[in-house]
Design a protein around this motif. Structure first.
Motif, short mmCIF file in Angstrom:
data_model
loop_
_atom_site.label_atom_id
_atom_site.label_comp_id
_atom_site.label_asym_id
_atom_site.label_seq_id
_atom_site.Cartn_x
_atom_site.Cartn_y
_atom_site.Cartn_z
N GLU A 20 -69.86 -59.41 35.18
CA GLU A 20 -69.98 -59.32 33.73
C GLU A 20 -71.17 -60.13 33.22
O GLU A 20 -71.83 -59.73 32.26
N LEU A 54 -73.19 -50.71 26.16
CA LEU A 54 -72.04 -51.60 25.94
C LEU A 54 -70.72 -50.88 26.16
O LEU A 54 -69.77 -51.46 26.68
N THR A 55 -70.65 -49.61 25.78
CA THR A 55 -69.42 -48.84 25.99
C THR A 55 -69.10 -48.71 27.47
O THR A 55 -67.96 -48.94 27.90
N CYS A 88 -70.17 -50.69 29.80
CA CYS A 88 -69.88 -52.04 30.31
C CYS A 88 -68.45 -52.45 30.04
O CYS A 88 -67.81 -53.09 30.88
N VAL A 89 -67.95 -52.08 28.88
CA VAL A 89 -66.55 -52.39 28.56
C VAL A 89 -65.62 -51.60 29.48
O VAL A 89 -64.62 -52.15 29.98
N CYS A 90 -65.95 -50.35 29.74
CA CYS A 90 -65.14 -49.55 30.67
C CYS A 90 -65.15 -50.15 32.07
O CYS A 90 -64.11 -50.18 32.75
N VAL A 144 -62.89 -53.28 32.03
CA VAL A 144 -61.47 -52.91 32.00
C VAL A 144 -61.01 -52.42 33.36
O VAL A 144 -59.91 -52.74 33.81
#
Length: 99
Positions: free
Chosen positions: A37, A65-66, A68-70, A73
């Motif tokens: 991260e 960013l989308t 990266c968030v996936c 998670v």
């Protein structure tokens, strides 16, 4: 102008330190995920300053960013399932042949 080149240099140094922590021998999966991260954050900073320097639209940073968030998670879900099945997140107690 020099400030932007300093931010480029800083983001590259951040990425190299993240790679160094990632390839070092760690006992816990959580520290490996945190270093990933950190590397993603440094890549985001580099991408943001690059897009601003070249006068491109910065909407691509939202897509980045989308994803990266996936990715984060997915890593946390693997960590939770590993803790539920094995009881801890040590690499020594985890064998790839058991999965």
């Amino acid at each position: 102008m020099a400030n932007i080149f300093f931010m480029f240099y800083l983001s590259v140094v951040m990425f190299m330190f993240g790679c160094l922590v990632f390839v070092s021998n760690r006992k816990h999966l959580l520290s490996t995920l945190l270093s990933l991260e950190y590397m993603v954050l440094s890549l985001f900073i580099f991408l943001l300053f690059y897009l601003m320097f070249m006068n491109y639209e910065v909407y691509f940073s939202m897509f980045f960013l989308t994803f990266c968030v996936c990715e984060g998670v997915l890593g946390l879900s693997i960590l939770v399932s590993m803790i539920r099945t094995h009881g801890n997140d040590y690499f020594q107690s985890f064998s790839i042949l058991q999965c």
